[in-house]
Design a protein around this motif. Structure first.
Motif, short mmCIF file in Angstrom:
data_model
loop_
_atom_site.label_atom_id
_atom_site.label_comp_id
_atom_site.label_asym_id
_atom_site.label_seq_id
_atom_site.Cartn_x
_atom_site.Cartn_y
_atom_site.Cartn_z
N THR A 42 -108.58 -6.43 21.63
CA THR A 42 -109.30 -5.40 21.78
C THR A 42 -108.59 -4.19 22.98
OG1 THR A 42 -111.52 -6.04 21.02
CG2 THR A 42 -111.40 -3.83 23.09
N LEU A 46 -106.95 -0.95 22.13
CA LEU A 46 -106.89 0.42 23.05
C LEU A 46 -105.11 0.72 23.88
CD1 LEU A 46 -110.44 -1.11 24.65
CD2 LEU A 46 -109.61 0.99 23.06
N ALA A 51 -105.21 4.06 25.66
CA ALA A 51 -106.08 4.08 26.86
C ALA A 51 -105.71 3.63 28.24
CB ALA A 51 -107.74 2.87 26.37
N GLN A 55 -110.09 2.44 31.00
CA GLN A 55 -111.09 3.06 29.51
C GLN A 55 -111.19 1.48 29.44
OE1 GLN A 55 -108.85 6.23 28.57
NE2 GLN A 55 -110.33 7.69 27.97
N ILE A 56 -109.56 1.26 29.48
CA ILE A 56 -109.66 -0.76 28.84
C ILE A 56 -110.67 -1.14 29.74
CG2 ILE A 56 -108.32 -2.10 28.07
CD1 ILE A 56 -106.10 -0.27 27.39
N GLU A 58 -113.78 -1.09 31.13
CA GLU A 58 -115.01 -0.46 30.58
C GLU A 58 -115.06 -0.86 29.38
OE1 GLU A 58 -117.55 3.51 30.00
OE2 GLU A 58 -115.33 3.70 31.36
N GLN A 59 -114.81 -0.80 28.46
CA GLN A 59 -114.98 -1.52 27.07
C GLN A 59 -115.18 -2.96 26.98
OE1 GLN A 59 -115.66 0.62 24.09
NE2 GLN A 59 -115.58 1.64 26.18
N LYS A 62 -118.22 -3.30 28.12
CA LYS A 62 -119.58 -3.16 27.30
C LYS A 62 -119.73 -3.79 26.11
CE LYS A 62 -119.51 1.59 28.44
NZ LYS A 62 -119.61 2.56 28.80
N ASN A 63 -117.76 -4.19 25.71
CA ASN A 63 -118.34 -5.10 24.80
C ASN A 63 -118.29 -6.80 24.64
OD1 ASN A 63 -118.11 -2.83 22.92
ND2 ASN A 63 -115.59 -2.51 23.19
N TYR A 75 -107.41 -7.65 31.50
CA TYR A 75 -106.63 -7.39 31.35
C TYR A 75 -105.29 -7.22 31.69
CZ TYR A 75 -103.86 -3.28 31.16
OH TYR A 75 -103.16 -1.47 31.38
#
Length: 84
Positions: A42, A46, A51, A55-56, A58-59, A62-63, A75
């Motif tokens: 992911t 991204l 991205a 943003q990464i 945040e994803q 969520k995911n 990250y």
């Protein structure tokens, strides 16, 4: 004779319990490894779409149902590997 049969039964029970525990641990490790691979993929995908870091992260939260701290840790871990 009865004692020997009891020992054989105990040994069989121990083997069955050991096998079940080994399978359980293997499944847990497999799920953990799959999640890590998904997170890494992911992040890479991204980044390829340009991205931004926030943003990464945040994803990831969520995911993968991660806390902000864990998402940041992943990250940093996977972007550090890419920059070597």
């Amino acid at each position: 004779m009865k004692y020997e049969l009891d020992l054989m039964d105990a040994r069989a029970d121990g083997k069955a319990e050991g096998k079940a525990e080994g399978l359980k641990q293997g499944k847990v490790e497999g799920l953990k490894q799959g999640k890590e691979e998904g997170i890494s993929a992911t992040i890479q995908a991204l980044q390829n779409m340009n991205a931004h870091r926030d943003q990464i992260i945040e994803q990831l939260t969520k995911n993968f149902d991660l806390t902000l701290a864990y998402a940041q840790e992943y990250y940093n871990k996977y972007t550090a590997k890419q920059n070597r």
